[in-house]
Motif scaffolding. Structure first.
Motif, mmCIF file in Angstrom:
data_model
loop_
_atom_site.group_PDB
_atom_site.id
_atom_site.type_symbol
_atom_site.label_atom_id
_atom_site.label_comp_id
_atom_site.label_asym_id
_atom_site.label_seq_id
_atom_site.Cartn_x
_atom_site.Cartn_y
_atom_site.Cartn_z
ATOM 1 N N TYR A 1 -9.658 -34.564 -11.053
ATOM 2 C CA TYR A 1 -8.397 -33.914 -10.742
ATOM 3 C C TYR A 1 -8.195 -33.553 -9.474
ATOM 4 C CZ TYR A 1 -9.162 -33.056 -15.746
ATOM 5 O OH TYR A 1 -9.393 -33.005 -17.278
ATOM 6 N N GLN A 2 -6.962 -33.525 -9.124
ATOM 7 C CA GLN A 2 -6.404 -32.752 -7.881
ATOM 8 C C GLN A 2 -5.347 -31.827 -7.884
ATOM 9 O OE1 GLN A 2 -5.172 -35.748 -5.090
ATOM 10 N NE2 GLN A 2 -5.680 -34.550 -3.070
ATOM 11 N N VAL B 1 -13.378 -21.686 -9.448
ATOM 12 C CA VAL B 1 -13.928 -23.186 -9.650
ATOM 13 C C VAL B 1 -15.365 -23.303 -10.401
ATOM 14 C CG1 VAL B 1 -14.343 -25.423 -8.857
ATOM 15 C CG2 VAL B 1 -12.288 -23.867 -8.045
ATOM 16 N N ARG B 2 -16.185 -22.637 -9.728
ATOM 17 C CA ARG B 2 -17.604 -22.590 -10.193
ATOM 18 C C ARG B 2 -17.830 -22.191 -11.542
ATOM 19 N NH1 ARG B 2 -21.800 -19.272 -9.485
ATOM 20 N NH2 ARG B 2 -20.453 -18.117 -7.771
ATOM 21 N N HIS B 3 -17.229 -20.867 -11.817
ATOM 22 C CA HIS B 3 -17.493 -20.075 -12.931
ATOM 23 C C HIS B 3 -16.832 -20.648 -14.269
ATOM 24 C CE1 HIS B 3 -18.417 -15.980 -11.078
ATOM 25 N NE2 HIS B 3 -19.321 -16.846 -10.896
ATOM 26 N N ARG B 4 -15.613 -21.580 -14.066
ATOM 27 C CA ARG B 4 -15.131 -21.959 -15.113
ATOM 28 C C ARG B 4 -15.688 -23.508 -15.566
ATOM 29 N NH1 ARG B 4 -13.276 -18.389 -18.069
ATOM 30 N NH2 ARG B 4 -12.210 -16.766 -16.583
ATOM 31 N N GLY B 5 -16.929 -23.965 -14.513
ATOM 32 C CA GLY B 5 -17.748 -25.114 -15.086
ATOM 33 C C GLY B 5 -16.980 -26.396 -14.345
ATOM 34 N N PHE B 6 -16.115 -26.459 -13.151
ATOM 35 C CA PHE B 6 -15.825 -27.369 -12.329
ATOM 36 C C PHE B 6 -16.522 -27.375 -11.140
ATOM 37 C CE2 PHE B 6 -12.406 -26.053 -15.172
ATOM 38 C CZ PHE B 6 -11.684 -27.291 -15.410
ATOM 39 N N VAL B 7 -16.563 -28.754 -10.564
ATOM 40 C CA VAL B 7 -17.237 -29.148 -9.539
ATOM 41 C C VAL B 7 -16.136 -29.284 -8.404
ATOM 42 C CG1 VAL B 7 -18.835 -30.522 -8.292
ATOM 43 C CG2 VAL B 7 -19.180 -29.836 -10.504
ATOM 44 N N ILE C 1 -11.182 -31.803 -7.908
ATOM 45 C CA ILE C 1 -12.285 -31.303 -8.763
ATOM 46 C C ILE C 1 -12.618 -32.267 -9.964
ATOM 47 C CG2 ILE C 1 -11.845 -28.812 -8.139
ATOM 48 C CD1 ILE C 1 -9.988 -28.879 -10.743
ATOM 49 N N SER C 2 -14.032 -32.026 -10.542
ATOM 50 C CA SER C 2 -14.246 -33.030 -11.571
ATOM 51 C C SER C 2 -14.976 -31.929 -12.779
ATOM 52 C CB SER C 2 -15.116 -33.926 -11.179
ATOM 53 O OG SER C 2 -16.352 -33.445 -10.540
ATOM 54 N N SER C 3 -14.950 -32.429 -13.968
ATOM 55 C CA SER C 3 -15.431 -31.828 -15.124
ATOM 56 C C SER C 3 -14.939 -32.329 -16.345
ATOM 57 C CB SER C 3 -14.930 -30.498 -15.002
ATOM 58 O OG SER C 3 -15.465 -29.520 -16.169
ATOM 59 N N ASN C 4 -15.654 -32.150 -17.441
ATOM 60 C CA ASN C 4 -15.394 -32.622 -18.800
ATOM 61 C C ASN C 4 -14.471 -31.703 -19.347
ATOM 62 O OD1 ASN C 4 -16.623 -34.993 -18.499
ATOM 63 N ND2 ASN C 4 -18.489 -34.228 -19.206
ATOM 64 N N ARG C 5 -14.403 -30.597 -18.835
ATOM 65 C CA ARG C 5 -13.460 -29.584 -19.325
ATOM 66 C C ARG C 5 -12.120 -29.415 -19.238
ATOM 67 N NH1 ARG C 5 -15.855 -23.889 -18.515
ATOM 68 N NH2 ARG C 5 -14.979 -23.508 -20.797
ATOM 69 N N GLU C 6 -11.355 -28.978 -19.893
ATOM 70 C CA GLU C 6 -9.745 -28.904 -20.080
ATOM 71 C C GLU C 6 -9.262 -28.290 -18.682
ATOM 72 O OE1 GLU C 6 -6.112 -29.983 -20.974
ATOM 73 O OE2 GLU C 6 -7.941 -30.295 -22.328
ATOM 74 N N SER D 1 -6.490 -26.784 -17.751
ATOM 75 C CA SER D 1 -5.934 -25.695 -18.066
ATOM 76 C C SER D 1 -6.979 -24.533 -17.894
ATOM 77 C CB SER D 1 -5.085 -25.727 -19.268
ATOM 78 O OG SER D 1 -5.812 -25.737 -20.297
ATOM 79 N N LEU D 2 -7.974 -24.593 -18.194
ATOM 80 C CA LEU D 2 -8.949 -23.485 -18.241
ATOM 81 C C LEU D 2 -9.190 -22.908 -16.820
ATOM 82 C CD1 LEU D 2 -11.723 -24.814 -20.671
ATOM 83 C CD2 LEU D 2 -9.912 -23.062 -21.072
ATOM 84 N N LEU D 3 -9.001 -23.718 -15.926
ATOM 85 C CA LEU D 3 -9.027 -23.417 -14.289
ATOM 86 C C LEU D 3 -7.729 -23.083 -13.792
ATOM 87 C CD1 LEU D 3 -10.687 -23.195 -11.727
ATOM 88 C CD2 LEU D 3 -10.048 -25.685 -11.319
ATOM 89 N N THR D 4 -6.571 -23.673 -14.145
ATOM 90 C CA THR D 4 -5.503 -23.423 -13.805
ATOM 91 C C THR D 4 -4.791 -22.006 -14.088
ATOM 92 O OG1 THR D 4 -4.126 -24.691 -15.193
ATOM 93 C CG2 THR D 4 -4.772 -25.765 -12.986
ATOM 94 N N ASN D 5 -5.176 -21.783 -15.398
ATOM 95 C CA ASN D 5 -4.645 -20.685 -15.879
ATOM 96 C C ASN D 5 -5.451 -19.091 -15.212
ATOM 97 O OD1 ASN D 5 -3.060 -21.680 -17.787
ATOM 98 N ND2 ASN D 5 -4.378 -21.525 -19.471
ATOM 99 N N GLN D 6 -6.624 -19.180 -14.758
ATOM 100 C CA GLN D 6 -7.346 -18.288 -14.046
ATOM 101 C C GLN D 6 -6.983 -18.139 -12.623
ATOM 102 O OE1 GLN D 6 -9.474 -15.927 -15.434
ATOM 103 N NE2 GLN D 6 -8.377 -16.972 -17.252
#
Length: 75
Positions: free
Chosen positions: A4-5, A24-30, A49-54, A56-61
């Motif tokens: 994602y960008q 970014v790191r605490h939410r499981g993204f790289v 960033i890249s991850s298998n997670r949703e 919105s878990l990052l952007t909401n934080q």
């Protein structure tokens, strides 16, 4: 992993980048790429960033962080 960008607009403070990358790191993204621009005390970051997670878990934080004025998904 999905890639994602995102774009983050924030007021410039010495600790702003550190706080963003910590979330970014605490939410499981790289973070795989980072482009920053500082103009008139306004910081603009484009982060790939890249991850298998949703995403919105990052952007909401990120929007909850002090000094963040906007978070948008570019792709």
């Amino acid at each position: 992993m999905k890639s994602y960008q995102i774009s983050v607009q924030a007021e410039w403070r010495p600790e702003t980048l550190e706080r963003i990358l910590r979330v970014v790191r605490h939410r499981g993204f790289v973070a795989t790429a980072l482009h920053s621009k500082l103009q008139d005390q306004q910081l603009t970051l484009q982060i790939t960033i890249s991850s298998n997670r949703e995403l919105s878990l990052l952007t909401n934080q990120l929007v909850k962080l002090y000094g963040i004025t906007e978070v948008s998904v570019l792709s």
